[in-house]
Design an enzyme around this catalytic site. Structure first.
Site, PDB file in Angstrom:
ATOM      1  N   GLU A  51       1.084   3.919   2.041  1.00  0.00           N
ATOM      2  CA  GLU A  51       1.363   4.377   3.121  1.00  0.00           C
ATOM      3  C   GLU A  51       2.591   3.574   3.745  1.00  0.00           C
ATOM      4  OE1 GLU A  51      -2.966   5.499   3.017  1.00  0.00           O
ATOM      5  OE2 GLU A  51      -1.714   3.728   2.398  1.00  0.00           O
ATOM      6  N   HIS A 104       0.912  -1.197  -0.050  1.00  0.00           N
ATOM      7  CA  HIS A 104      -0.083   0.087   0.068  1.00  0.00           C
ATOM      8  C   HIS A 104       0.742   1.315   0.039  1.00  0.00           C
ATOM      9  CE1 HIS A 104      -3.763  -1.929   1.614  1.00  0.00           C
ATOM     10  NE2 HIS A 104      -3.250  -2.939   0.897  1.00  0.00           N
ATOM     11  N   CYS A 131      -3.068   0.155   7.099  1.00  0.00           N
ATOM     12  CA  CYS A 131      -2.289   1.176   7.142  1.00  0.00           C
ATOM     13  C   CYS A 131      -2.703   2.168   8.392  1.00  0.00           C
ATOM     14  CB  CYS A 131      -2.448   2.064   5.856  1.00  0.00           C
ATOM     15  SG  CYS A 131      -1.786   1.173   4.316  1.00  0.00           S
ATOM     16  N   SER A 175      -8.140   8.216   2.484  1.00  0.00           N
ATOM     17  CA  SER A 175      -8.155   7.583   3.757  1.00  0.00           C
ATOM     18  C   SER A 175      -7.732   6.264   3.948  1.00  0.00           C
ATOM     19  CB  SER A 175      -9.726   7.605   4.321  1.00  0.00           C
ATOM     20  OG  SER A 175      -9.996   7.360   5.601  1.00  0.00           O
ATOM     21  N   CYS A 183      -6.593   2.395   4.643  1.00  0.00           N
ATOM     22  CA  CYS A 183      -7.109   1.367   5.230  1.00  0.00           C
ATOM     23  C   CYS A 183      -6.953   0.952   6.815  1.00  0.00           C
ATOM     24  CB  CYS A 183      -6.966   0.213   4.154  1.00  0.00           C
ATOM     25  SG  CYS A 183      -5.265  -0.331   4.375  1.00  0.00           S
TER      26      CYS A 183
END
Length: 157
Positions: free
Chosen positions: A62, A60, A90, A85, A87
């Protein structure tokens, strides 16, 4: 509510994350980008969602930004900036390492865990950026297969 000077700074940081998101989209991936910002406002690491490109469901944006930042002595005072935003995966990373602030480009497409983060003392700012929202809306419309493979499936309850 952030002060106007904070909003300007947050939008500058979001531009870094959005650049990563666009690069991911150009590579055939999910257009989500992130940057980890140091206490001094410098970009420590940046990254994009690469789960399609790398065949890795944990890649991901992040986590990529966090990894790119390298080992830090601590994360208090740092900010994770993300185009969407975060998940739950993260959001857990933010809590696990004590990242102090999360700046979200948009949460219309996916609400994620930013409310949970705020409940646990993380300062959260949602910018509701129209460009981030449009990029994600177009992606969800054009690539529902990829969206529903991972993040979109989590929005089904």
């Amino acid at each position: 509510m952030p002060e106007p000077a904070d909003t300007v700074r947050f939008r500058q940081w979001l531009a870094v994350a959005a650049e990563e998101a666009r690069a991911g989209l150009d590579e055939g991936g999910v257009p989500i980008g992130a940057a980890l910002i140091g206490r001094d406002g410098a970009v420590l690491g940046r990254g994009r969602n690469r789960r399609v490109q790398d065949g890795d469901p944990s890649a991901h944006a992040e986590t990529a930004a966090f990894r790119a930042a390298g080992r830090q002595r601590g994360y208090t005072g740092t900010t994770m900036v993300t185009t969407l935003s975060p998940c739950w995966f993260c959001s857990g990373l933010v809590r696990q390492f004590g990242i102090s602030r999360v700046v979200v480009g948009e949460s219309r497409t996916f609400t994620g865990g930013h409310g949970w983060l705020a409940e646990h003392g993380v300062a959260v700012t949602v910018l509701d950026d129209p460009d981030c929202a449009a990029m994600m809306a177009e992606f969800v419309r054009d690539r529902p297969d990829l969206w529903n493979e991972d993040i979109g499936a989590a929005t089904d309850g």
